[in-house]
Design an enzyme around this catalytic site. Structure first.
Site, PDB file in Angstrom:
ATOM      1  N   PHE A 166       7.438  41.953  29.929  1.00  0.00           N
ATOM      2  CA  PHE A 166       6.944  41.364  28.682  1.00  0.00           C
ATOM      3  C   PHE A 166       6.000  40.217  29.000  1.00  0.00           C
ATOM      4  CE2 PHE A 166       9.525  43.049  25.098  1.00  0.00           C
ATOM      5  CZ  PHE A 166      10.285  43.938  25.832  1.00  0.00           C
ATOM      6  N   PRO A 178      19.907  33.042  42.046  1.00  0.00           N
ATOM      7  CA  PRO A 178      19.688  32.264  43.275  1.00  0.00           C
ATOM      8  C   PRO A 178      20.248  30.841  43.257  1.00  0.00           C
ATOM      9  CG  PRO A 178      17.674  32.351  41.985  1.00  0.00           C
ATOM     10  CD  PRO A 178      18.660  33.265  41.303  1.00  0.00           C
ATOM     11  N   ASP A 184      13.845  32.040  43.573  1.00  0.00           N
ATOM     12  CA  ASP A 184      13.158  31.091  42.710  1.00  0.00           C
ATOM     13  C   ASP A 184      12.338  30.177  43.611  1.00  0.00           C
ATOM     14  OD1 ASP A 184      12.374  29.093  40.967  1.00  0.00           O
ATOM     15  OD2 ASP A 184      14.335  28.897  39.990  1.00  0.00           O
ATOM     16  N   GLY A 242       2.304  35.863  24.202  1.00  0.00           N
ATOM     17  CA  GLY A 242       1.695  34.527  24.110  1.00  0.00           C
ATOM     18  C   GLY A 242       1.047  34.150  25.434  1.00  0.00           C
ATOM     19  N   GLU A 255      20.708  36.562  28.838  1.00  0.00           N
ATOM     20  CA  GLU A 255      21.344  36.501  30.167  1.00  0.00           C
ATOM     21  C   GLU A 255      22.858  36.307  30.043  1.00  0.00           C
ATOM     22  OE1 GLU A 255      19.349  34.713  33.703  1.00  0.00           O
ATOM     23  OE2 GLU A 255      20.876  33.161  33.434  1.00  0.00           O
TER      24      GLU A 255
HETATM   25  N1  UDP Z   1       8.441  35.710  27.608  1.00  0.00           N
HETATM   26  C1  UDP Z   1       7.156  35.876  27.126  1.00  0.00           C
HETATM   27  N2  UDP Z   1       6.606  34.914  26.340  1.00  0.00           N
HETATM   28  C2  UDP Z   1       7.265  33.778  26.009  1.00  0.00           C
HETATM   29  C3  UDP Z   1       8.565  33.592  26.514  1.00  0.00           C
HETATM   30  C4  UDP Z   1       9.121  34.576  27.313  1.00  0.00           C
HETATM   31  O1  UDP Z   1       6.521  36.893  27.419  1.00  0.00           O
HETATM   32  O2  UDP Z   1       6.695  32.948  25.280  1.00  0.00           O
HETATM   33  C5  UDP Z   1       9.041  36.786  28.420  1.00  0.00           C
HETATM   34  C6  UDP Z   1       8.441  36.833  29.830  1.00  0.00           C
HETATM   35  O3  UDP Z   1       8.535  38.150  30.325  1.00  0.00           O
HETATM   36  C7  UDP Z   1       9.365  35.894  30.592  1.00  0.00           C
HETATM   37  C8  UDP Z   1      10.714  36.273  29.974  1.00  0.00           C
HETATM   38  O4  UDP Z   1      10.435  36.520  28.596  1.00  0.00           O
HETATM   39  O5  UDP Z   1       9.301  36.123  31.991  1.00  0.00           O
HETATM   40  C9  UDP Z   1      11.807  35.218  30.095  1.00  0.00           C
HETATM   41  O6  UDP Z   1      11.344  33.934  29.738  1.00  0.00           O
HETATM   42  P1  UDP Z   1      11.150  32.812  30.844  1.00  0.00           P
HETATM   43  O7  UDP Z   1      10.571  33.413  32.073  1.00  0.00           O
HETATM   44  O8  UDP Z   1      10.415  31.675  30.227  1.00  0.00           O
HETATM   45  O9  UDP Z   1      12.655  32.371  31.130  1.00  0.00           O
HETATM   46  P2  UDP Z   1      13.201  31.708  32.477  1.00  0.00           P
HETATM   47  O10 UDP Z   1      13.099  32.747  33.540  1.00  0.00           O
HETATM   48  O11 UDP Z   1      12.322  30.505  32.755  1.00  0.00           O
HETATM   49  O12 UDP Z   1      14.598  31.349  32.089  1.00  0.00           O
HETATM   50  C1  GAL Z   2      17.740  28.700  35.750  1.00  0.00           C
HETATM   51  C2  GAL Z   2      16.827  29.826  35.291  1.00  0.00           C
HETATM   52  C3  GAL Z   2      17.248  30.297  33.915  1.00  0.00           C
HETATM   53  C4  GAL Z   2      18.721  30.604  33.855  1.00  0.00           C
HETATM   54  C5  GAL Z   2      19.491  29.409  34.356  1.00  0.00           C
HETATM   55  C6  GAL Z   2      21.001  29.659  34.321  1.00  0.00           C
HETATM   56  O1  GAL Z   2      17.469  28.381  37.095  1.00  0.00           O
HETATM   57  O2  GAL Z   2      15.489  29.367  35.239  1.00  0.00           O
HETATM   58  O3  GAL Z   2      16.523  31.461  33.594  1.00  0.00           O
HETATM   59  O4  GAL Z   2      19.000  31.727  34.659  1.00  0.00           O
HETATM   60  O5  GAL Z   2      19.086  29.080  35.669  1.00  0.00           O
HETATM   61  O6  GAL Z   2      21.660  28.438  34.583  1.00  0.00           O
END
Ligand code: UDP
Ligand code: GAL
Ligand code: MN
Length: 288
Positions: A40, A154, A259, A43, A236
């Site tokens: 995905f 991770p 990460d 934006g 998640e």
């Molecule tokens: N995503 C997106 N647009 C947004 C927010 C999220 O496309 O405005 C999708 C994108 O694939 C992203 C995933 O949702 O990798 C999960 O969000 P994000 O990576 O911000 O979460 P994190 O991994 O930081 O928890």
């Molecule tokens: C962060 C990660 C998030 C979520 C969270 C859980 O490191 O960016 O996507 O997995 O850990 O605590």
């Protein structure tokens, strides 16, 4: 700190050295599988697509048929000039942009579920669902393919289960008590056979949509923010609830969901294969 990661983590997962890439590649060649890959980019997240795709072409399921599905609200921002390898194709799927980043993220469960029902089930044998803000750095091949595949987060693999960041409020449909759970999985990568991922996404979607104590399979209520119990880590948390009851048949080590913020110092990680890039959340997300 300074301790080795727990044996229950190390022994079971796919790590560098636990498989022979040549043997696995050779074995899978004859199956001629197609791997659906959802990503995905809604934006401002379209900016991650180019590096994601370029690195996937180098490292992800090389030699196999890969059908990418790029879900986006901005089809014009999908890199157009990329040459994909033989047997690899990309389809753009237009999706709405929800107002909050949490909802953009968690609505993926519903959108993947319906896409599997409508067309993906006919177009591929297995499916992987990936975050876009990531890059491949090393091989992710058929050693990662299985009926139900999940990756160990991770940041938590050395913690005891009562410190995993599961949803702990018992009014939530994602609730996990302190004495339960094997691993904390990261939702950036999950996958498996089509029917398994259909069931997973459908269940998570229903739990995301239903009032906390109602387990009705079809629920007309909007996402659970309306009743104030959006789970701590959105989909998640629900993924972790599901995987506690439906254990992955293939467990991927954190090599498969690293990460960049953790850097390259962890001694148990010989090879980073797929890793989240460092991003400025305030800049890329809609509502913060
Ligand atoms: N995503 C997106 N647009 C947004 C927010 C999220 O496309 O405005 C999708 C994108 O694939 C992203 C995933 O949702 O990798 C999960 O969000 P994000 O990576 O911000 O979460 P994190 O991994 O930081 O928890
Ligand atoms: C962060 C990660 C998030 C979520 C969270 C859980 O490191 O960016 O996507 O997995 O850990 O605590
Ligand atoms: Mn991410």
């Amino acid at each position: 700190m300074g301790q080795d990661p727990p044996v229950r983590m190390s022994d079971l997962a796919v790590w560098e050295g636990t498989f022979d890439p040549q043997v696995i590649d050779e074995a899978f060649k004859s199956y001629n599988l197609t791997i659906a890959t959802t990503v995905f980019a809604v934006g401002k997240y379209t900016r991650f697509l180019r590096d994601f795709l370029l690195s996937a072409e180098k490292h992800f399921m090389v030699g196999m048929n890969v059908q990418y599905y790029v879900f986006t609200d901005l089809p014009g921002d999908v890199p157009g000039s990329m040459t994909l390898g033989v047997g690899r194709r990309l389809k753009i799927v237009k999706v709405p942009k929800f107002g909050r980043w949490q909802e953009i993220s968690l609505r993926r469960m519903e959108l993947i579920q319906t896409a599997i029902e409508e067309y993906i089930h006919q177009e591929a044998h297995y499916i992987f669902c990936l975050d876009v803000d990531m890059r491949f750095h090393g091989r992710v091949g058929p050693e990662a393919v299985g009926k139900l595949v999940a990756a160990i987060h991770p940041w938590f693999y050395w913690y005891p289960r009562n410190q995993f960041p599961y949803e702990r409020r018992n009014v939530s449909t994602a609730y996990i008590p302190l004495d339960q759970g094997d691993f904390y999985y990261q939702a950036n990568v999950f996958g498996g056979a089509m029917e398994d991922i259909h069931r997973l996404t459908k269940t998570c979607r229903e739990h995301l949509e239903c009032l906390p104590l109602s387990r009705a399979s079809v629920c007309p209520c909007p996402v659970d923010k309306s009743v104030g119990v959006e789970a701590l880590w959105q989909e998640e948390s629900h993924l972790n609830w599901y995987l506690l009851r439906n254990k992955p048949t293939k467990l991927l080590s954190p090599e498969y969901v690293w990460d960049d913020l953790r850097g390259s110092g962890a001694k148990e990680i010989q090879l980073v294969r797929f890793s989240s890039v460092i991003k400025d959340n305030a800049e890329v997300r809609e509502n913060i």
